[in-house]
Motif scaffolding. Structure first.
Motif, PDB file in Angstrom:
ATOM      1  N   LEU A  21      -3.185   9.572   7.321  1.00  0.00           N
ATOM      2  CA  LEU A  21      -2.658   8.822   6.261  1.00  0.00           C
ATOM      3  C   LEU A  21      -3.970   8.628   5.329  1.00  0.00           C
ATOM      4  O   LEU A  21      -5.058   7.874   5.583  1.00  0.00           O
ATOM      5  N   ASP A  41     -10.974  -3.123   2.878  1.00  0.00           N
ATOM      6  CA  ASP A  41     -11.967  -3.785   1.913  1.00  0.00           C
ATOM      7  C   ASP A  41     -11.114  -4.017   0.630  1.00  0.00           C
ATOM      8  O   ASP A  41     -10.417  -3.112   0.440  1.00  0.00           O
ATOM      9  N   GLY A  97     -10.033  -3.817  -2.965  1.00  0.00           N
ATOM     10  CA  GLY A  97     -10.222  -2.740  -3.885  1.00  0.00           C
ATOM     11  C   GLY A  97     -10.276  -1.534  -3.247  1.00  0.00           C
ATOM     12  O   GLY A  97     -10.299  -0.611  -4.278  1.00  0.00           O
ATOM     13  N   LEU A  98     -10.445  -1.094  -1.939  1.00  0.00           N
ATOM     14  CA  LEU A  98     -10.631  -0.060  -1.614  1.00  0.00           C
ATOM     15  C   LEU A  98      -9.446   0.504  -0.465  1.00  0.00           C
ATOM     16  O   LEU A  98      -9.371   1.637   0.014  1.00  0.00           O
ATOM     17  N   GLY A  99      -8.512  -0.515  -0.373  1.00  0.00           N
ATOM     18  CA  GLY A  99      -7.525  -0.095   0.441  1.00  0.00           C
ATOM     19  C   GLY A  99      -8.001  -0.082   2.046  1.00  0.00           C
ATOM     20  O   GLY A  99      -8.877  -0.631   2.272  1.00  0.00           O
ATOM     21  N   LEU A 100      -7.034   0.894   2.752  1.00  0.00           N
ATOM     22  CA  LEU A 100      -7.225   0.973   4.117  1.00  0.00           C
ATOM     23  C   LEU A 100      -8.276   2.517   4.214  1.00  0.00           C
ATOM     24  O   LEU A 100      -7.621   3.343   3.629  1.00  0.00           O
ATOM     25  N   ARG A 101      -9.235   2.817   4.819  1.00  0.00           N
ATOM     26  CA  ARG A 101      -9.830   3.866   5.184  1.00  0.00           C
ATOM     27  C   ARG A 101     -10.016   4.265   6.616  1.00  0.00           C
ATOM     28  O   ARG A 101     -10.218   3.422   7.508  1.00  0.00           O
ATOM     29  N   LEU A 102      -9.653   5.478   6.728  1.00  0.00           N
ATOM     30  CA  LEU A 102      -9.381   5.826   8.316  1.00  0.00           C
ATOM     31  C   LEU A 102     -10.935   6.131   8.773  1.00  0.00           C
ATOM     32  O   LEU A 102     -11.765   6.828   8.044  1.00  0.00           O
ATOM     33  N   PHE A 145      -4.482   6.103   2.172  1.00  0.00           N
ATOM     34  CA  PHE A 145      -4.013   4.880   1.716  1.00  0.00           C
ATOM     35  C   PHE A 145      -4.494   4.715   0.035  1.00  0.00           C
ATOM     36  O   PHE A 145      -5.489   5.269  -0.252  1.00  0.00           O
ATOM     37  N   GLY A 146      -3.599   4.245  -0.915  1.00  0.00           N
ATOM     38  CA  GLY A 146      -3.907   3.714  -2.036  1.00  0.00           C
ATOM     39  C   GLY A 146      -4.703   2.460  -1.980  1.00  0.00           C
ATOM     40  O   GLY A 146      -4.761   1.858  -0.849  1.00  0.00           O
ATOM     41  N   THR A 147      -5.107   1.718  -3.179  1.00  0.00           N
ATOM     42  CA  THR A 147      -5.850   0.720  -2.896  1.00  0.00           C
ATOM     43  C   THR A 147      -5.202  -0.683  -2.799  1.00  0.00           C
ATOM     44  O   THR A 147      -5.905  -1.762  -2.603  1.00  0.00           O
ATOM     45  N   GLY A 148      -4.000  -0.522  -2.952  1.00  0.00           N
ATOM     46  CA  GLY A 148      -3.083  -1.703  -2.674  1.00  0.00           C
ATOM     47  C   GLY A 148      -2.680  -2.399  -3.948  1.00  0.00           C
ATOM     48  O   GLY A 148      -3.559  -2.493  -4.891  1.00  0.00           O
ATOM     49  N   TYR A 203      -9.093   1.864  11.366  1.00  0.00           N
ATOM     50  CA  TYR A 203      -9.244   1.823   9.858  1.00  0.00           C
ATOM     51  C   TYR A 203      -9.879   0.572   9.759  1.00  0.00           C
ATOM     52  O   TYR A 203     -10.151  -0.359  10.428  1.00  0.00           O
ATOM     53  N   GLN A 249       3.138   4.504  11.934  1.00  0.00           N
ATOM     54  CA  GLN A 249       2.068   4.045  12.458  1.00  0.00           C
ATOM     55  C   GLN A 249       2.456   2.553  12.609  1.00  0.00           C
ATOM     56  O   GLN A 249       2.829   1.754  11.582  1.00  0.00           O
ATOM     57  N   PHE A 260       0.807  -1.185   0.012  1.00  0.00           N
ATOM     58  CA  PHE A 260      -0.072   0.069  -0.027  1.00  0.00           C
ATOM     59  C   PHE A 260       0.985   1.288  -0.118  1.00  0.00           C
ATOM     60  O   PHE A 260       1.844   1.543   0.856  1.00  0.00           O
TER      61      PHE A 260
END
Lengths: 113, 111
Positions: A101, B38, B40-45, A103-106, B35, B100, A89
């Motif tokens: 932060l 999911d 396709g969505l990455g990590l979301r805060l 983040f991008g989608t990975g 966080y 982090q 990521f």
């Protein structure tokens, strides 16, 4: 709104090859760009990070290249090994004191023998 | 080594239940984060806290609340769980303006 766009979604690289993952951002206030590595069943762990005062940072086989004018940064993994297989990521944060932060989608990276 | 622990690795709840996810860190970090991850969505805060009893909304706070009564503990609360809250939940902690450290995650399924 996706503020950090990451590509590709998945990547297969032969052992010994170079893995390249790209990210682009929109917010010009971002001033910290880390990459996190996540193995299955584990939380992400910081791999390497860069600030925009330099164009490149290298740590072992891992290099971040940063292009401020294009608002892009990328992760290069040299001599890729099967143990590098993980999800990567990119992320960004900015505004001094802003801890958030984005983040991008990975990218799911698979290194094949 | 820094250790961030989460109370459960897997959790299954019913729609409408109140759900508590607990996170504990042992490095005296000021900042703590929740966080969701999911595909396709990455990590979301969802929320973060920069001090005891202090909190700030992240990008997707709707349907969640948090509590930080002690420095080492940060709780995420789903007041009335819904199926769209089925996800992997990750807790992290840090010193200000520093990297982090993440816990192993809690995979929550809401039926």
């Amino acid at each position: 709104q996706q503020q950090v766009k990451q590509s590709p979604q998945s990547l297969i690289v032969q052992k010994g090859g170079i893995s390249i993952i790209n990210c682009a951002y929109e917010n010009t206030a971002f001033d910290y760009f880390p990459w996190y590595q996540q193995f299955p069943g584990k939380g992400p762990a910081l791999l390497i990070a860069i600030r925009p005062d330099v164009s490149e940072k290298k740590e072992g086989r891992f290099t971040i290249s940063f292009n401020k004018s294009a608002k892009q940064f990328s992760l290069h993994i040299m001599d890729s090994q099967p143990g590098d297989s993980a999800t990567y990521f990119c992320a960004a944060s900015g505004d001094f004191g802003n801890e958030k932060l984005t983040f991008g989608t990975g990218t799911r990276l698979t290194i094949i023998p | 080594d820094v250790k961030v622990t989460q109370s459960s690795r897997y959790l299954v709840k019913r729609t409408g239940e109140k759900v508590f996810l607990e996170c504990v860190q042992d490095m005296d970090h000021e900042n703590m984060f929740w966080y969701r991850q999911d595909p396709g969505l990455g990590l979301r805060l969802i929320y973060f806290s920069y001090d005891v009893k202090m909190k700030e909304k992240g990008d997707i706070p709707e349907g969640y609340s948090v509590s930080r009564e002690k420095k080492e503990r940060f709780s995420l609360i789903l007041e009335s769980a819904s199926t769209n809250q089925t996800s992997m939940y990750l807790c992290a902690s840090s010193f200000p303006r520093s990297k982090q450290f993440f816990g192993p995650g809690t995979r929550l399924t809401v039926l």
